[in-house]
Design an enzyme around this catalytic site. Structure first.
Site, PDB file in Angstrom:
ATOM      1  N   ILE A  71      30.122 -26.182  -0.106  1.00 38.46           N
ATOM      2  CA  ILE A  71      30.482 -25.289  -1.207  1.00 38.46           C
ATOM      3  C   ILE A  71      29.149 -24.889  -1.847  1.00 38.46           C
ATOM      4  O   ILE A  71      28.272 -25.732  -2.045  1.00 38.46           O
ATOM      5  CB  ILE A  71      31.421 -26.005  -2.202  1.00 38.46           C
ATOM      6  CG1 ILE A  71      31.879 -25.112  -3.344  1.00 38.46           C
ATOM      7  CG2 ILE A  71      30.802 -27.265  -2.767  1.00 38.46           C
ATOM      8  CD1 ILE A  71      32.953 -25.780  -4.241  1.00 38.46           C
ATOM      9  N   SER A  72      28.974 -23.617  -2.138  1.00 40.31           N
ATOM     10  CA  SER A  72      27.698 -23.146  -2.683  1.00 40.31           C
ATOM     11  C   SER A  72      27.470 -23.714  -4.076  1.00 40.31           C
ATOM     12  O   SER A  72      28.410 -24.051  -4.777  1.00 40.31           O
ATOM     13  CB  SER A  72      27.689 -21.621  -2.773  1.00 40.31           C
ATOM     14  OG  SER A  72      28.051 -21.055  -1.537  1.00 40.31           O
ATOM     15  N   GLN A  73      26.191 -23.749  -4.499  1.00 39.87           N
ATOM     16  CA  GLN A  73      25.925 -24.274  -5.837  1.00 39.87           C
ATOM     17  C   GLN A  73      26.442 -23.279  -6.879  1.00 39.87           C
ATOM     18  O   GLN A  73      26.433 -22.069  -6.656  1.00 39.87           O
ATOM     19  CB  GLN A  73      24.458 -24.591  -6.016  1.00 39.87           C
ATOM     20  CG  GLN A  73      23.532 -23.427  -5.974  1.00 39.87           C
ATOM     21  CD  GLN A  73      22.091 -23.893  -5.907  1.00 39.87           C
ATOM     22  OE1 GLN A  73      21.498 -23.975  -4.844  1.00 39.87           O
ATOM     23  NE2 GLN A  73      21.536 -24.198  -7.045  1.00 39.87           N
TER      24      GLN A  73
END
Ligand code: SAH
Length: 226
Positions: A71-73
């Site tokens: 999951i992207s930051q």
């Protein structure tokens, strides 16, 4: 666009207070759009990561979601969404968005809070199915999921006012440029592992204009389904 999330209260590190600290962090890092900040304050990010990582969900870092994907930051999600939803000068508000790389579905949820219709494509069947159940459980009804190779876009529902790609491409896929409506905007990370640039590509009639937004680090955009 949805009611209260039934499981969104959380405790301690997964509480709304932790989420508010994440939002302060977003503000300090260039996410200014209040609609984006409100959506990210609302969505329970801890429900999108593997159980063991829940306590870390509101820190500004990418986390594992299974099958070697992440999951992207939060700051990157905020900046990409903010760039994507700015109304088009020629075509007005963006009402239909295509996302390539559903992953956990977190970015999908942020989009679903802000844009009328969301089409999201994922090439890994297991992730697509988990995200579909999760987002339906959270009450979203304006998302259409596709299990497909997103380098081909999703022609059946195009053209789109906005397209977002959450995996890094070697080059901008031609199908995505074609499926962008006039006045549409594509946000996409481009480049090899260690040297990726997040780009915004605007379509004006049949011409395209690209600007660089930030250096980023995404998992690769791969061809085919699995
Ligand atoms: N937006 C996601 C980020 C997931 S990581 C989130 O918020 O969790 C990137 C995702 O892109 C992975 O799930 C990966 O399987 C997917 N992906 C990579 N290449 C793809 C392709 N060609 N078509 C569709 N999805 C792709």
């Amino acid at each position: 666009m949805t009611g209260a999330h039934p499981h969104s209260r959380g405790l301690g590190l997964t509480s709304p207070v932790s989420r508010a600290k994440m939002v302060d962090d977003l503000r300090r890092n260039g996410v200014e759009d209040e609609r984006v900040l409100a959506a990210m304050q609302k969505i329970p990010r801890h429900e999108f990561v593997e159980e063991a990582w829940r306590g870390e969900a509101y820190r500004n870092k990418p986390l594992p979601i299974g099958l070697a994907q992440t999951i992207s930051q939060p700051v990157v999600v905020g900046l990409m969404t903010q760039a994507l939803i700015q109304p088009s000068v020629e075509a007005g508000p963006r009402k239909r968005v295509l996302e390539i790389g559903t992953g956990s579905g977190y970015q999908t949820a942020v989009l679903a809070e802000l844009i009328e219709r969301v089409y999201s494509v994922e090439r890994l069947k297991a992730l697509s199915e988990i995200a579909r159940k999760r987002l339906s459980g959270l009450g979203y009804r304006n998302i259409h999921f596709g299990y497909a190779d997103g380098t081909q876009g999703w022609d059946a529902h195009g053209p789109y006012d906005a397209i977002i790609v959450t995996a890094a491409a070697g080059d901008v896929p031609k199908a995505l440029l074609e499926q962008l409506a006039p006045g549409g905007r594509l946000v996409i990370p481009v480049g090899p592992p260690n040297n990726q640039m997040l780009k915004a590509v605007d379509r004006h009639g049949s011409r395209y204009k690209s600007v660089d937004l930030a250096t980023v680090s995404f998992v690769p955009l791969l061809e085919g389904r699995a």
